[in-house]
Design a protein around this motif. Structure first.
Motif, PDB file in Angstrom:
ATOM      1  N   THR A 193       8.014  27.995  27.455  1.00 23.33           N
ATOM      2  CA  THR A 193       7.225  29.210  27.607  1.00 23.33           C
ATOM      3  C   THR A 193       6.297  29.427  26.425  1.00 23.33           C
ATOM      4  O   THR A 193       5.312  30.122  26.533  1.00 23.33           O
ATOM      5  CB  THR A 193       8.146  30.436  27.761  1.00 23.33           C
ATOM      6  OG1 THR A 193       9.033  30.484  26.638  1.00 23.33           O
ATOM      7  CG2 THR A 193       8.948  30.346  29.049  1.00 23.33           C
ATOM      8  N   THR A 194       6.613  28.802  25.276  1.00 17.14           N
ATOM      9  CA  THR A 194       5.758  28.917  24.105  1.00 17.14           C
ATOM     10  C   THR A 194       4.680  27.849  24.184  1.00 17.14           C
ATOM     11  O   THR A 194       4.989  26.678  24.371  1.00 17.14           O
ATOM     12  CB  THR A 194       6.584  28.708  22.817  1.00 17.14           C
ATOM     13  OG1 THR A 194       7.675  29.617  22.831  1.00 17.14           O
ATOM     14  CG2 THR A 194       5.753  28.929  21.581  1.00 17.14           C
ATOM     15  N   PRO A 195       3.403  28.226  24.061  1.00 16.73           N
ATOM     16  CA  PRO A 195       2.342  27.214  24.120  1.00 16.73           C
ATOM     17  C   PRO A 195       2.525  26.173  23.012  1.00 16.73           C
ATOM     18  O   PRO A 195       2.984  26.494  21.920  1.00 16.73           O
ATOM     19  CB  PRO A 195       1.067  28.026  23.886  1.00 16.73           C
ATOM     20  CG  PRO A 195       1.440  29.445  24.126  1.00 16.73           C
ATOM     21  CD  PRO A 195       2.909  29.560  23.854  1.00 16.73           C
ATOM     22  N   PRO A 196       2.159  24.916  23.271  1.00 14.13           N
ATOM     23  CA  PRO A 196       2.375  23.839  22.294  1.00 14.13           C
ATOM     24  C   PRO A 196       1.856  24.124  20.885  1.00 14.13           C
ATOM     25  O   PRO A 196       2.585  23.882  19.926  1.00 14.13           O
ATOM     26  CB  PRO A 196       1.685  22.638  22.923  1.00 14.13           C
ATOM     27  CG  PRO A 196       1.743  22.916  24.382  1.00 14.13           C
ATOM     28  CD  PRO A 196       1.609  24.408  24.515  1.00 14.13           C
ATOM     29  N   PRO A 197       0.618  24.637  20.685  1.00  9.86           N
ATOM     30  CA  PRO A 197       0.184  24.871  19.308  1.00  9.86           C
ATOM     31  C   PRO A 197       1.063  25.892  18.576  1.00  9.86           C
ATOM     32  O   PRO A 197       1.384  25.703  17.409  1.00  9.86           O
ATOM     33  CB  PRO A 197      -1.250  25.381  19.455  1.00  9.86           C
ATOM     34  CG  PRO A 197      -1.699  24.849  20.772  1.00  9.86           C
ATOM     35  CD  PRO A 197      -0.460  24.852  21.643  1.00  9.86           C
ATOM     36  N   GLU A 198       1.477  26.938  19.276  1.00 14.78           N
ATOM     37  CA  GLU A 198       2.343  27.940  18.650  1.00 14.78           C
ATOM     38  C   GLU A 198       3.713  27.342  18.336  1.00 14.78           C
ATOM     39  O   GLU A 198       4.290  27.601  17.290  1.00 14.78           O
ATOM     40  CB  GLU A 198       2.488  29.157  19.578  1.00 14.78           C
ATOM     41  CG  GLU A 198       3.225  30.312  18.928  1.00 14.78           C
ATOM     42  CD  GLU A 198       3.289  31.515  19.848  1.00 14.78           C
ATOM     43  OE1 GLU A 198       4.359  32.152  19.891  1.00 14.78           O
ATOM     44  OE2 GLU A 198       2.279  31.813  20.516  1.00 14.78           O
ATOM     45  N   GLN A 199       4.232  26.533  19.256  1.00 21.88           N
ATOM     46  CA  GLN A 199       5.509  25.861  19.024  1.00 21.88           C
ATOM     47  C   GLN A 199       5.394  24.933  17.816  1.00 21.88           C
ATOM     48  O   GLN A 199       6.291  24.876  16.986  1.00 21.88           O
ATOM     49  CB  GLN A 199       5.920  25.060  20.271  1.00 21.88           C
ATOM     50  CG  GLN A 199       7.239  24.347  20.131  1.00 21.88           C
ATOM     51  CD  GLN A 199       8.431  25.288  20.096  1.00 21.88           C
ATOM     52  OE1 GLN A 199       8.337  26.450  20.460  1.00 21.88           O
ATOM     53  NE2 GLN A 199       9.543  24.785  19.633  1.00 21.88           N
ATOM     54  N   ALA A 200       4.282  24.222  17.695  1.00 18.55           N
ATOM     55  CA  ALA A 200       4.076  23.326  16.556  1.00 18.55           C
ATOM     56  C   ALA A 200       4.031  24.125  15.255  1.00 18.55           C
ATOM     57  O   ALA A 200       4.581  23.686  14.240  1.00 18.55           O
ATOM     58  CB  ALA A 200       2.789  22.520  16.734  1.00 18.55           C
ATOM     59  N   ASP A 201       3.406  25.288  15.268  1.00 18.95           N
ATOM     60  CA  ASP A 201       3.381  26.147  14.076  1.00 18.95           C
ATOM     61  C   ASP A 201       4.794  26.594  13.700  1.00 18.95           C
ATOM     62  O   ASP A 201       5.147  26.607  12.518  1.00 18.95           O
ATOM     63  CB  ASP A 201       2.505  27.380  14.306  1.00 18.95           C
ATOM     64  CG  ASP A 201       1.024  27.064  14.333  1.00 18.95           C
ATOM     65  OD1 ASP A 201       0.637  25.967  13.869  1.00 18.95           O
ATOM     66  OD2 ASP A 201       0.257  27.915  14.825  1.00 18.95           O
ATOM     67  N   ARG A 202       5.595  26.956  14.687  1.00 15.32           N
ATOM     68  CA  ARG A 202       6.972  27.390  14.412  1.00 15.32           C
ATOM     69  C   ARG A 202       7.791  26.244  13.842  1.00 15.32           C
ATOM     70  O   ARG A 202       8.569  26.431  12.904  1.00 15.32           O
ATOM     71  CB  ARG A 202       7.602  27.952  15.681  1.00 15.32           C
ATOM     72  CG  ARG A 202       6.974  29.291  16.088  1.00 15.32           C
ATOM     73  CD  ARG A 202       7.451  29.809  17.406  1.00 15.32           C
ATOM     74  NE  ARG A 202       8.905  29.905  17.440  1.00 15.32           N
ATOM     75  CZ  ARG A 202       9.596  29.969  18.571  1.00 15.32           C
ATOM     76  NH1 ARG A 202       8.988  29.947  19.729  1.00 15.32           N
ATOM     77  NH2 ARG A 202      10.902  30.066  18.540  1.00 15.32           N
ATOM     78  N   LEU A 203       7.614  25.042  14.398  1.00 14.87           N
ATOM     79  CA  LEU A 203       8.313  23.883  13.857  1.00 14.87           C
ATOM     80  C   LEU A 203       7.842  23.588  12.436  1.00 14.87           C
ATOM     81  O   LEU A 203       8.638  23.223  11.564  1.00 14.87           O
ATOM     82  CB  LEU A 203       8.101  22.661  14.748  1.00 14.87           C
ATOM     83  CG  LEU A 203       8.825  22.685  16.085  1.00 14.87           C
ATOM     84  CD1 LEU A 203       8.324  21.559  16.984  1.00 14.87           C
ATOM     85  CD2 LEU A 203      10.320  22.596  15.898  1.00 14.87           C
ATOM     86  N   GLY A 204       6.549  23.760  12.178  1.00 17.58           N
ATOM     87  CA  GLY A 204       6.005  23.558  10.827  1.00 17.58           C
ATOM     88  C   GLY A 204       6.572  24.549   9.831  1.00 17.58           C
ATOM     89  O   GLY A 204       6.887  24.188   8.693  1.00 17.58           O
ATOM     90  N   ASP A 205       6.714  25.804  10.243  1.00 18.78           N
ATOM     91  CA  ASP A 205       7.307  26.822   9.360  1.00 18.78           C
ATOM     92  C   ASP A 205       8.754  26.465   9.015  1.00 18.78           C
ATOM     93  O   ASP A 205       9.173  26.584   7.858  1.00 18.78           O
ATOM     94  CB  ASP A 205       7.269  28.204  10.021  1.00 18.78           C
ATOM     95  CG  ASP A 205       5.868  28.764  10.165  1.00 18.78           C
ATOM     96  OD1 ASP A 205       4.931  28.242   9.525  1.00 18.78           O
ATOM     97  OD2 ASP A 205       5.704  29.732  10.947  1.00 18.78           O
TER      98      ASP A 205
END
Length: 181
Positions: free
Chosen positions: A157-169
């Motif tokens: 449900t989380t768009p890929p760029p936002e998910q990538a940002d969360r993984l980066g954090d």
């Protein structure tokens, strides 16, 4: 064949690219395509491999902080942010490259990731005796969740760029804690 496959992805979308369609568009026999790629997932794995080489080239020669010229911890953080973003940017091809009949791949990308992380840990000197084991565990932390997310049958449900940002954090928090002196 790869140029034809890439053109088909752009025109038709990943879901409509087939081995037979690629053979027809390439003007080749089906056997040639099957020998080259093995499976439909093999087409996308080959496309992803080209993109992966371009991404990995940024590590030794790109601008800082991903490339040389930044502090080791900053480079580790930059890599951990760039890797999921790169995979998310190629989400359809990454998902299509996964063969559901095979275990989640570690592959050459994970090996390069582990070697890069190990080299930067050596420079950062986090005070851990076994940097090889730490590099392996950090590689699993970086590559494992990303691959599990990308291989999920249902889109998240989380768009890929936002998910990538969360993984980066999360990656940044992990690296800052591991490398704290």
């Amino acid at each position: 064949m790869l140029a034809t496959a890439r053109a088909m992805v752009a025109e038709l979308g990943v879901e409509k690219v087939t081995m037979d369609g690629l053979a027809e568009r390439s003007g080749l026999g089906k056997g040639t395509v099957y020998r080259r790629f093995g499976t439909r997932a093999g087409i996308f794995h080959a496309l992803l491999d080209e993109d992966e080489h371009a991404f990995q080239e940024q590590v030794p020669s790109g601008p800082p902080p991903l490339g040389p010229g930044a502090a080791p911890v900053d480079r580790l953080i930059a890599y951990g942010r760039a890797r999921p973003a790169h995979l998310a940017g190629h989400l359809a091809i990454v998902r299509a490259s996964l063969d559901r009949n095979q275990p989640v791949p570690a592959g050459a990308a994970a090996t390069l990731t582990r070697m890069h992380i190990r080299m930067l840990l050596g420079l950062a000197r986090p005070g851990v005796a076994d940097l090889d084991s730490l590099a392996m565990q950090l590689t699993a932390a970086l590559e494992g969740p990303v691959m599990l997310y990308l291989s999920a049958p249902q889109p998240a449900t989380t768009p890929p760029p936002e998910q990538a940002d969360r993984l980066g954090d999360s990656w940044q928090a992990l690296i800052e804690r591991v490398c704290r002196s």
